[in-house]
Design an enzyme around this catalytic site. Structure first.
Site, PDB file in Angstrom:
ATOM      1  N   CYS A  30       0.861  -1.174   0.000  1.00  0.00           N
ATOM      2  CA  CYS A  30       0.000   0.000   0.000  1.00  0.00           C
ATOM      3  C   CYS A  30       0.896   1.221   0.000  1.00  0.00           C
ATOM      4  O   CYS A  30       2.109   1.105   0.113  1.00  0.00           O
ATOM      5  CB  CYS A  30      -0.921   0.002   1.217  1.00  0.00           C
ATOM      6  N   TYR A  72      -3.288  -9.898  15.657  1.00  0.00           N
ATOM      7  CA  TYR A  72      -2.246  -9.495  16.612  1.00  0.00           C
ATOM      8  C   TYR A  72      -2.236 -10.421  17.828  1.00  0.00           C
ATOM      9  O   TYR A  72      -1.349 -10.338  18.664  1.00  0.00           O
ATOM     10  CB  TYR A  72      -2.464  -8.036  17.046  1.00  0.00           C
ATOM     11  N   SER A 126      -6.656  -3.927  14.247  1.00  0.00           N
ATOM     12  CA  SER A 126      -6.077  -3.299  15.437  1.00  0.00           C
ATOM     13  C   SER A 126      -7.121  -2.864  16.469  1.00  0.00           C
ATOM     14  O   SER A 126      -6.924  -3.058  17.676  1.00  0.00           O
ATOM     15  CB  SER A 126      -5.222  -2.100  15.018  1.00  0.00           C
ATOM     16  N   LYS A 153     -12.096  -7.538   5.615  1.00  0.00           N
ATOM     17  CA  LYS A 153     -11.466  -6.752   6.682  1.00  0.00           C
ATOM     18  C   LYS A 153     -12.316  -5.567   7.044  1.00  0.00           C
ATOM     19  O   LYS A 153     -12.741  -4.873   6.111  1.00  0.00           O
ATOM     20  CB  LYS A 153     -10.089  -6.293   6.171  1.00  0.00           C
ATOM     21  N   GLU A 211     -16.821  -6.932  -5.272  1.00  0.00           N
ATOM     22  CA  GLU A 211     -15.377  -6.671  -5.110  1.00  0.00           C
ATOM     23  C   GLU A 211     -14.585  -7.978  -5.153  1.00  0.00           C
ATOM     24  O   GLU A 211     -13.551  -8.077  -5.809  1.00  0.00           O
ATOM     25  CB  GLU A 211     -15.100  -5.973  -3.764  1.00  0.00           C
ATOM     26  N   CYS A 232      -0.087   4.196   1.915  1.00  0.00           N
ATOM     27  CA  CYS A 232      -0.416   5.173   2.967  1.00  0.00           C
ATOM     28  C   CYS A 232       0.702   5.344   4.001  1.00  0.00           C
ATOM     29  O   CYS A 232       0.849   6.418   4.575  1.00  0.00           O
ATOM     30  CB  CYS A 232      -1.738   4.821   3.642  1.00  0.00           C
ATOM     31  N   LYS A 269     -12.506  -4.519   1.787  1.00  0.00           N
ATOM     32  CA  LYS A 269     -11.910  -3.753   2.877  1.00  0.00           C
ATOM     33  C   LYS A 269     -12.774  -2.521   3.120  1.00  0.00           C
ATOM     34  O   LYS A 269     -12.968  -1.695   2.223  1.00  0.00           O
ATOM     35  CB  LYS A 269     -10.486  -3.329   2.502  1.00  0.00           C
ATOM     36  N   ARG A 322      -3.253   3.030  12.632  1.00  0.00           N
ATOM     37  CA  ARG A 322      -2.753   4.253  11.986  1.00  0.00           C
ATOM     38  C   ARG A 322      -1.741   4.967  12.873  1.00  0.00           C
ATOM     39  O   ARG A 322      -0.836   5.624  12.372  1.00  0.00           O
ATOM     40  CB  ARG A 322      -3.910   5.155  11.583  1.00  0.00           C
TER      41      ARG A 322
END
Ligand code: PBG
Length: 323
Positions: A120, A313, A274, A248, A233, A122, A195, A205
């Protein structure tokens, strides 16, 4: 047949039998651990909103990979925190960029580790959006160059799989063509296909320093209200050559996982993101929930909903304590 001949509780009395008739079992084979890699040496910065997760410099990232292998987690997905950013994200595709360097080190020192790279822009753009900005919005087709370049560089450094998370239309096709043109036809693509533009990404982030500097991601990520659109999608990504499709976040989108499972025959991944992780940690810290039982229940239900693979995680904790 019904009551009194049928009694559902009969199969629940004995623990051995209960185990025998368990329909869904999560194992370490199902899990992918996300890891954040940053510049420097001997760096292990705790991520406040994600207790137990760190930004690792490459030397300590390698140590973390070894300890994951020791507990049976054999797959990771890497996110980079670069030294410098640019307008397009092209900076991530240089041979000396953070991800190629991390791939080199892991492949050399922990050769059995299956290394997936998130692809990605970002984390690498000054504006924090997932693509090239034209007239205040992310330009779809102009974003392909840096995505394809990243994939080819990562493949050259030996990445095992690429996972585009940008949500540009057509990027799976462009990435497949790019990889194949360089001979990397055996590198699979796990597409972040459905997503959503989700508030559950908040802690990530901070961890990846990738918050958009203006606006939000609603012009490219999906509206949480939509379900049929997710199927379109996913269908398109499959047609473009995705090997694995992802939904996601996971927990608020179990219905999407299930619809995808019922409709498509390729492996499905779900990202237990997250914010989902942070909520569990925060409630556990307050003593309001039984953390271990909650984690097991969450992972089991994501798998039961229909996903084969879970990015989480919790992976290391699960491997250490919950099998
Ligand atoms: C990059 C990316 C994001 C996540 C994975 N890849 C953030 C975003 O889209 O804003 C989120 C992961 C998480 O919250 O755990 N585009």
């Amino acid at each position: 047949m019904s009551f009194p001949l049928t009694r559902m509780r009969r199969l629940r009395h004995n623990p051995v039998l209960r185990d025998m008739v368990t329909e869904t079992k999560v194992t370490t084979n199902d899990l992918i651990m996300p890891l954040f890699v940053c510049p420097g040496k001997n760096v292990k910065n705790p991520i406040n909103s994600m207790p137990g997760n760190y930004q690792f410099s490459i030397d300590l990232l390698v140590e973390e990979c070894k300890s994951l292998m020791d507990v049976g987690i054999r797959a990771i997905i890497l996110f980079g925190i670069p030294e410098e950013k640019d307008d397009t994200g092209m900076i991530a595709a240089h041979d000396h960029a953070i991800i190629p360097q991390a791939i080199d080190a892991i492949k050399k020192q922990v050769p059995g580790m299956y290394v997936i790279a998130d692809v990605c822009n970002c984390e690498y753009t000054t504006h924090g959006h997932c693509g090239v900005i034209v007239d205040g919005d992310v330009d779809n087709d102009k974003t392909f160059d840096s995505l394809v370049a990243q994939c080819i560089t990562f493949a050259r450094h030996g990445v095992d799989m690429v996972a585009p998370s940008d949500m540009m239309d057509g990027r799976v096709l462009r990435i497949r063509e790019g990889l194949d043109s360089e001979g990397y036809y055996n590198t699979p693509i796990m597409a972040y296909s459905a997503k959503y533009a989700s508030a559950f990404y908040g802690p990530f982030r901070d961890a990846a320093d990738s918050a958009p500097q203006f606006g939000d991601r609603s012009s490219y990520q999906m509206n949480p209200a939509n379900s049929n659109e997710a199927i379109r999608e996913i269908e398109l990504d499959i047609a473009e050559g995705a090997d694995i499709v992802m939904v996601k976040p996971a927990l608020s989108y179990m219905d999407i996982i299930r619809r995808a499972r019922d409709r498509f025959d390729l492996p499905i991944a779900a990202y237990n993101v997250s914010g989902e992780f942070a909520m569990v940690k925060a409630a556990a810290e307050k003593g309001w929930i039984d953390e271990n039982r909650i984690i097991k229940e969450i992972l089991t239900s994501i798998k039961r909903a229909g996903s084969d693979i879970i990015l989480t995680y919790h992976a290391k904790h699960f491997a250490e304590k919950l099998q």
